[in-house]
Design a protein around this motif. Structure first.
Motif, PDB file in Angstrom:
ATOM      1  N   ASN A 125       0.834  -1.207   0.000  1.00 53.35           N
ATOM      2  CA  ASN A 125       0.000   0.000   0.000  1.00 53.35           C
ATOM      3  C   ASN A 125       0.873   1.264   0.000  1.00 53.35           C
ATOM      4  O   ASN A 125       1.108   1.902   1.016  1.00 53.35           O
ATOM      5  CB  ASN A 125      -0.920  -0.038   1.237  1.00 53.35           C
ATOM      6  N   LYS A 126       1.370   1.624  -1.194  1.00 51.50           N
ATOM      7  CA  LYS A 126       2.327   2.734  -1.294  1.00 51.50           C
ATOM      8  C   LYS A 126       1.713   4.066  -0.895  1.00 51.50           C
ATOM      9  O   LYS A 126       2.405   4.967  -0.446  1.00 51.50           O
ATOM     10  CB  LYS A 126       2.903   2.801  -2.702  1.00 51.50           C
ATOM     11  N   GLU A 127       0.376   4.196  -1.075  1.00 50.77           N
ATOM     12  CA  GLU A 127      -0.260   5.474  -0.748  1.00 50.77           C
ATOM     13  C   GLU A 127      -0.065   5.846   0.723  1.00 50.77           C
ATOM     14  O   GLU A 127       0.004   7.025   1.063  1.00 50.77           O
ATOM     15  CB  GLU A 127      -1.755   5.431  -1.079  1.00 50.77           C
ATOM     16  N   ILE A 150       6.932  -4.364  -0.859  1.00 46.51           N
ATOM     17  CA  ILE A 150       6.432  -5.330  -1.835  1.00 46.51           C
ATOM     18  C   ILE A 150       6.366  -4.736  -3.225  1.00 46.51           C
ATOM     19  O   ILE A 150       6.511  -5.449  -4.223  1.00 46.51           O
ATOM     20  CB  ILE A 150       5.040  -5.849  -1.386  1.00 46.51           C
ATOM     21  N   ASP A 151       6.196  -3.441  -3.342  1.00 48.38           N
ATOM     22  CA  ASP A 151       6.275  -2.788  -4.644  1.00 48.38           C
ATOM     23  C   ASP A 151       7.548  -3.311  -5.310  1.00 48.38           C
ATOM     24  O   ASP A 151       8.624  -3.324  -4.690  1.00 48.38           O
ATOM     25  CB  ASP A 151       6.347  -1.268  -4.423  1.00 48.38           C
ATOM     26  N   SER A 152       7.433  -3.778  -6.557  1.00 47.48           N
ATOM     27  CA  SER A 152       8.544  -4.547  -7.140  1.00 47.48           C
ATOM     28  C   SER A 152       9.859  -3.764  -7.173  1.00 47.48           C
ATOM     29  O   SER A 152      10.929  -4.322  -6.925  1.00 47.48           O
ATOM     30  CB  SER A 152       8.174  -5.020  -8.544  1.00 47.48           C
ATOM     31  N   GLU A 153       9.768  -2.455  -7.447  1.00 49.96           N
ATOM     32  CA  GLU A 153      10.986  -1.641  -7.529  1.00 49.96           C
ATOM     33  C   GLU A 153      11.674  -1.563  -6.162  1.00 49.96           C
ATOM     34  O   GLU A 153      12.895  -1.677  -6.049  1.00 49.96           O
ATOM     35  CB  GLU A 153      10.637  -0.222  -7.997  1.00 49.96           C
ATOM     36  N   HIS A 154      10.874  -1.344  -5.141  1.00 51.40           N
ATOM     37  CA  HIS A 154      11.427  -1.175  -3.794  1.00 51.40           C
ATOM     38  C   HIS A 154      11.856  -2.505  -3.217  1.00 51.40           C
ATOM     39  O   HIS A 154      12.817  -2.580  -2.454  1.00 51.40           O
ATOM     40  CB  HIS A 154      10.393  -0.469  -2.921  1.00 51.40           C
ATOM     41  N   MET A 218       1.993   8.518 -12.772  1.00 52.89           N
ATOM     42  CA  MET A 218       1.880   8.883 -11.354  1.00 52.89           C
ATOM     43  C   MET A 218       2.362   7.730 -10.477  1.00 52.89           C
ATOM     44  O   MET A 218       2.927   7.951  -9.394  1.00 52.89           O
ATOM     45  CB  MET A 218       0.439   9.254 -10.996  1.00 52.89           C
ATOM     46  N   ASN A 219       2.150   6.506 -10.951  1.00 50.27           N
ATOM     47  CA  ASN A 219       2.640   5.381 -10.151  1.00 50.27           C
ATOM     48  C   ASN A 219       4.133   5.542  -9.865  1.00 50.27           C
ATOM     49  O   ASN A 219       4.580   5.340  -8.737  1.00 50.27           O
ATOM     50  CB  ASN A 219       2.363   4.061 -10.868  1.00 50.27           C
ATOM     51  N   LYS A 220       4.895   5.925 -10.887  1.00 51.89           N
ATOM     52  CA  LYS A 220       6.336   6.084 -10.659  1.00 51.89           C
ATOM     53  C   LYS A 220       6.595   7.265  -9.732  1.00 51.89           C
ATOM     54  O   LYS A 220       7.514   7.236  -8.907  1.00 51.89           O
ATOM     55  CB  LYS A 220       7.056   6.253 -11.998  1.00 51.89           C
ATOM     56  N   GLY A 221       5.788   8.306  -9.866  1.00 56.81           N
ATOM     57  CA  GLY A 221       5.926   9.450  -8.967  1.00 56.81           C
ATOM     58  C   GLY A 221       5.674   9.058  -7.516  1.00 56.81           C
ATOM     59  O   GLY A 221       6.442   9.419  -6.616  1.00 56.81           O
ATOM     60  N   LEU A 222       4.595   8.302  -7.287  1.00 58.20           N
ATOM     61  CA  LEU A 222       4.328   7.828  -5.924  1.00 58.20           C
ATOM     62  C   LEU A 222       5.499   6.973  -5.444  1.00 58.20           C
ATOM     63  O   LEU A 222       5.885   7.012  -4.271  1.00 58.20           O
ATOM     64  CB  LEU A 222       3.021   7.016  -5.878  1.00 58.20           C
ATOM     65  N   GLU A 223       6.077   6.201  -6.359  1.00 57.39           N
ATOM     66  CA  GLU A 223       7.179   5.310  -5.977  1.00 57.39           C
ATOM     67  C   GLU A 223       8.452   6.076  -5.638  1.00 57.39           C
ATOM     68  O   GLU A 223       9.257   5.614  -4.825  1.00 57.39           O
ATOM     69  CB  GLU A 223       7.438   4.306  -7.102  1.00 57.39           C
ATOM     70  N   VAL A 224       8.664   7.238  -6.270  1.00 50.56           N
ATOM     71  CA  VAL A 224       9.818   8.068  -5.905  1.00 50.56           C
ATOM     72  C   VAL A 224       9.675   8.511  -4.445  1.00 50.56           C
ATOM     73  O   VAL A 224      10.616   8.418  -3.647  1.00 50.56           O
ATOM     74  CB  VAL A 224       9.930   9.284  -6.855  1.00 50.56           C
TER      75      VAL A 224
END
Ligand code: NDP
Ligand code: MG
Length: 390
Positions: A125-127, A150-154, A218-224
């Motif tokens: 839950n990245k949010e 769990i987000d694949s990048e992180h 935006m997904n990538k933005g949230l991930e940053v």
């Protein structure tokens, strides 16, 4: 210790289903203690019949009687609970591990409860990190929780940064992005894209909200912002590279010139298995990587911030700090849901977010109340603005 009794929050969703798939592969080692969903009682009952948790929670109050009666009819020993019981159950002895996979800011209270209670927290839950990253990381430190992203990048970065010593020599993080279904298209050509086109992701199968976020970047933005909190790296040292094959899940560059990456097929079960077993490794059902499958090519290109301004807005929000990421996230949730319902066009998503960020300038965000207020104000502002951007 690795996971044993697991709470899966957002069990009926894309991540929840993948988590249960991995858990079911290890019956002696892993068991389901609690399942929670939003409103889909039939799907939750089906999961209860298969996984036999001690507790089941449904957030939607009107769906609670159907859950309670359905569990009784099925002859299960699972106890039904309404949504307001969730945070205490997560903190209690029903689980030692929590898969936080509710979509949106609605996931923050239960994620925080798991962090405070010192659980192993598998954080999808990245949010919740975007909205309240500093508070959530502090709660995990104070509660003694282990966060495995769990987000694949992180999750990739986590695997490349196994200990503090490595962290000290870190120079920058590189998050990879698939580019989404509209990679290579101009901004003007995106005016008429439909929700169905936006959620048809070329590489990942995911829930509707994150699929639209991938299409806008935006997904990538949230991930940053997520990476900034998880790994304590400032935005200036986080880069984004578009990588259409989605096999390199992210990279970590060190001061000595080394770059480490984690590779694998685009299937979230790998990250979930890492989270469940860490520091051990368990089977996930995902096949190994065949580097020749995509014609032997791994390609990289810079993101197009002109066509996909949401990524720039997220970097701006991170730099502004305070309540700015909470406003960005809340306005995005309103804009995406309006787009999915056909109320506004695709290009209105960044416009609505920028409008909310301009109208609600960043304020200090030292308490949960301040963040909740900013979140609510941004939702009100963006909802009222929908008509202007329709
Ligand atoms: P889905 O839309 O597939 O699933 C969302 C889940 O959340 C459902 O189980 C839904 O229940 C539940 N839910 C919604 N609102 C509530 C609530 N108020 N209380 C309890 N449960 C609720 O989403 P995804 O699985 O795709 O995404 C989940 C999270 O993981 C998101 O934050 C996303 O960004 C993140 N993530 C997802 C990835 C993916 O591959 N899917 C990759 C990386 C991160 P119901 O079915 O009853 O509505
Ligand atoms: Mg991701």
């Amino acid at each position: 210790a690795p996971a044993r009794d697991i709470a899966v929050l957002g069990a009926t969703g894309s991540i929840g289903t993948s988590a249960l798939d991995v858990i079911a592969r290890h019956p002696g080692r892993l068991k389901v203690g609690l399942l929670a969903a939003g409103s889909n009682v039939e799907a939750l009952l089906d999961l209860c019949r298969r996984h036999r948790p001690r507790h089941a929670v449904i957030a939607d109050a009107s769906a609670f009687p159907a859950l309670r009666d359905g569990l009784r009819e099925a002859g299960l020993e699972t106890t039904a609970h309404p949504g307001d019981a969730l945070d205490a159950l997560v903190a209690g002895d029903a689980c030692d591990t929590v898969v936080a996979a509710i979509v949106g800011a609605a996931g923050l209270p239960s994620t925080l409860a798991a962090a405070r209670a010192g659980k192993r927290l598998l954080l999808a839950n990245k949010e919740s990190l975007v909205l309240a990253g500093a508070l959530l990381m502090a709660a995990a430190r104070e509660g003694g929780a282990t966060i495995v992203p769990i987000d694949s990048e992180h999750n990739a970065i986590f695997q490349c940064l196994p200990d503090r010593h490595a962290h000290a020599g870190l120079r920058r993080l590189v998050l990879t992005a698939s580019g989404g279904p509209f990679r290579g298209r101009s901004r003007a050509s995106l005016a008429d894209v439909t929700p169905a086109q936006a959620i048809a992701h070329p590489k990942w199968s995911m829930g509707p909200k994150i699929s639209v976020d991938s299409a806008t970047l935006m997904n990538k933005g949230l991930e940053v912002i997520e990476a900034h909190h998880l790994f304590a790296v400032p935005g200036e040292r986080i880069d984004v590279l578009v990588h259409p094959q989605s096999l390199v899940h992210s990279l970590v560059e060190f001061v000595d010139g080394s770059t480490l990456a984690q590779l694998g097929l685009p299937d979230m079960r790998t990250a979930l298995a890492v989270g469940l077993a860490w520091p051990e490794r368990i089977a996930s059902g995902v096949a190994g990587l065949d580097l020749l499958a995509e014609g032997g090519r791994l390609e990289f290109e810079p993101p197009d911030l002109e066509a996909f301004p949401c990524l720039r807005l997220a970097f701006d929000a991170l730099a502004a700090g305070g309540t700015a990421p909470a406003v960005l996230n809340a306005a995005n949730e309103i804009a995406v849901s309006a787009f999915l319902q056909g109320q506004v066009g695709f290009l209105s998503i960044p416009r609505l977010i920028e409008d909310a960020m301009t109208a609600l300038p960043p304020a200090p965000a030292r308490t949960l109340d301040a963040l909740a207020e900013a979140d609510a104000a941004a939702r009100r502002h963006a909802t009222a603005a929908l008509a202007r951007f329709a």
